[in-house]
Structure formats: C-alpha cells, structure tokens
Design an enzyme around this catalytic site. Structure first.
Site, PDB file in Angstrom:
ATOM      1  N   LYS A  15    -100.932   7.994 -43.750  1.00 16.85           N
ATOM      2  CA  LYS A  15    -102.381   8.078 -43.282  1.00 16.85           C
ATOM      3  C   LYS A  15    -103.440   7.442 -43.903  1.00 16.85           C
ATOM      4  O   LYS A  15    -104.335   6.832 -43.330  1.00 16.85           O
ATOM      5  CB  LYS A  15    -102.761   9.501 -42.775  1.00 16.85           C
ATOM      6  CG  LYS A  15    -101.634  10.213 -41.744  1.00 16.85           C
ATOM      7  CD  LYS A  15    -102.214  11.661 -41.438  1.00 16.85           C
ATOM      8  CE  LYS A  15    -102.311  12.455 -42.858  1.00 16.85           C
ATOM      9  NZ  LYS A  15    -100.931  12.758 -43.502  1.00 16.85           N
ATOM     10  N   ARG A  89    -105.817  19.876 -38.684  1.00 16.84           N
ATOM     11  CA  ARG A  89    -104.468  20.251 -38.844  1.00 16.84           C
ATOM     12  C   ARG A  89    -104.211  21.450 -38.020  1.00 16.84           C
ATOM     13  O   ARG A  89    -103.026  21.783 -37.857  1.00 16.84           O
ATOM     14  CB  ARG A  89    -104.418  20.552 -40.323  1.00 16.84           C
ATOM     15  CG  ARG A  89    -104.672  19.432 -41.039  1.00 16.84           C
ATOM     16  CD  ARG A  89    -104.445  19.668 -42.510  1.00 16.84           C
ATOM     17  NE  ARG A  89    -104.333  18.350 -43.346  1.00 16.84           N
ATOM     18  CZ  ARG A  89    -104.202  18.339 -44.557  1.00 16.84           C
ATOM     19  NH1 ARG A  89    -103.659  19.488 -45.214  1.00 16.84           N
ATOM     20  NH2 ARG A  89    -104.068  17.332 -45.111  1.00 16.84           N
ATOM     21  N   ARG A 134    -101.034  14.245 -59.417  1.00 16.11           N
ATOM     22  CA  ARG A 134    -101.375  15.050 -58.642  1.00 16.11           C
ATOM     23  C   ARG A 134    -100.411  16.520 -58.752  1.00 16.11           C
ATOM     24  O   ARG A 134     -99.387  16.573 -58.646  1.00 16.11           O
ATOM     25  CB  ARG A 134    -101.178  15.022 -57.085  1.00 16.11           C
ATOM     26  CG  ARG A 134    -101.930  13.964 -56.491  1.00 16.11           C
ATOM     27  CD  ARG A 134    -101.776  13.806 -55.115  1.00 16.11           C
ATOM     28  NE  ARG A 134    -103.002  12.694 -54.804  1.00 16.11           N
ATOM     29  CZ  ARG A 134    -103.246  12.494 -53.483  1.00 16.11           C
ATOM     30  NH1 ARG A 134    -102.378  13.291 -52.513  1.00 16.11           N
ATOM     31  NH2 ARG A 134    -103.842  11.512 -53.042  1.00 16.11           N
TER      32      ARG A 134
END
Length: 190
Positions: A15, A89, A134
C-alpha cells in the site's frame, strides 16, 4: 477539487509503495497513520507514549487517537487532495471518515484493496524490518497484526463493496504491474 483515495490491505501488501507513487503522479498528499504514529513515538509526544506499547504488541491504536490525527491533518489543508494509506482499519473509522469527508466536501475517488498471500506478506515485512530497523516488525508482532487485520479490518471490504467504491488489486507482480492495475481501477491515465 477536494478528492481522496483510500488504500486498504494487510500489512506488507505494498500500500505504502503504491500510495507514494500515485500521490506523486496525481499531486495528492499521502497520509499514512503508521508514519504519523511512528513520528510521534520517535519524538516522544504524549500520543507517541500512548501508542508505542500498543504498536510494539501489534495492536491497533484506539480510534479516538487516530481520528483526532486525521481531523487535524484535514483541517490544516485548504483544498485536500489526499491518499489514505492503510486507513481506515475498522468500520467505526470508515463511518467517521465518511462523515469527515462529507463535512469537508471531499469526493472519494475509490477504495483500493491491495492483496497478497500471508506468507509473502510476512516475508516482505521481515525484510523491511531489517532494512528500516523497525522495532514494531518482528515475526511474532507481524503475525499478531495479521490476526488483528483479519478480525477488525476485513469487514471494511464488505462495507466499501456495498457502497460500490471497492476495487481489488493483486499486490503480487512488479511494482509497475501493480501500479498499472491501480491506474486502471481509478480510470487514471499514465
């Protein structure tokens, strides 16, 4: 004209990559709630302190926090042309976003659902975690996010399909192939 595109799909489906490309092509601003949240965590803001433990556990940040961020972002734009990357979401977020868009006179061009098999998504996310450092992307957290995605986000597919704005995009293939499918789904010329 104020316009918006929504990108949906599981973590790692591509995305963000495709939203960046479409934003550059169409002159839209990409809004990624994940990027905004990570920025708050890195800066140690109150929002960041609330969000970090949830993000580290693979949980979704509560709607009121996310919706506050979105409202602030839209209010700061005189003529929004925006791509929502991975937001909404939940059904509650989708309904609240519909109201925000309507209040601000922003036309929804389409909702793009980018899909890929779960094992491919896990592979992509582990690779990204190594590249970008991350802390919120380890295998246990990724798998927890997939479960959370299926439970809370999947109902959005039905919601937007019923509204006639959902377009499914196969996230496998080259970046260019996926982007061409997105352009066709939105009726955008290269």
């Amino acid at each position: 004209m104020a316009e918006a595109v929504i990108f949906l799909g599981p973590p790692g489906a591509g995305k963000g990559t495709q939203a960046k490309r479409l934003a550059a092509h169409m002159g839209f601003r990409q809004l990624s709630t994940g990027d905004i949240l990570r920025s708050h965590v890195a800066r140690g803001t109150e929002l960041g302190k609330l969000a970090k433990p949830l993000m580290d556990a693979g949980k979704l940040v509560p709607d009121e926090i996310i919706l506050g961020l979105i409202g602030e972002e839209l209010a700061a734009m005189p003529n929004p042309r925006i791509i929502f990357d991975g937001f909404p979401r939940t059904l509650a977020q989708a309904e609240a976003l519909d109201k925000l868009l309507e209040q601000r006179g922003i036309r929804l061009l389409g909702v793009l659902l980018v899909t890929a098999p779960e094992e491919e998504l896990v592979r992509r996310l582990l690779g990204r975690a190594q590249e970008e450092g991350r802390s919120d992307d380890n295998e246990a957290t990724i798998r927890a996010r997939m479960v959370e995605y299926r439970q809370k986000t999947q109902p959005l597919v039905d919601y937007y399909a019923k509204r006639g704005s959902l377009r499914e995009i196969n996230g496998l293939g080259t970046v260019e192939e996926v982007y061409q499918a997105i352009q066709e789904a939105l009726g955008v010329r290269a």
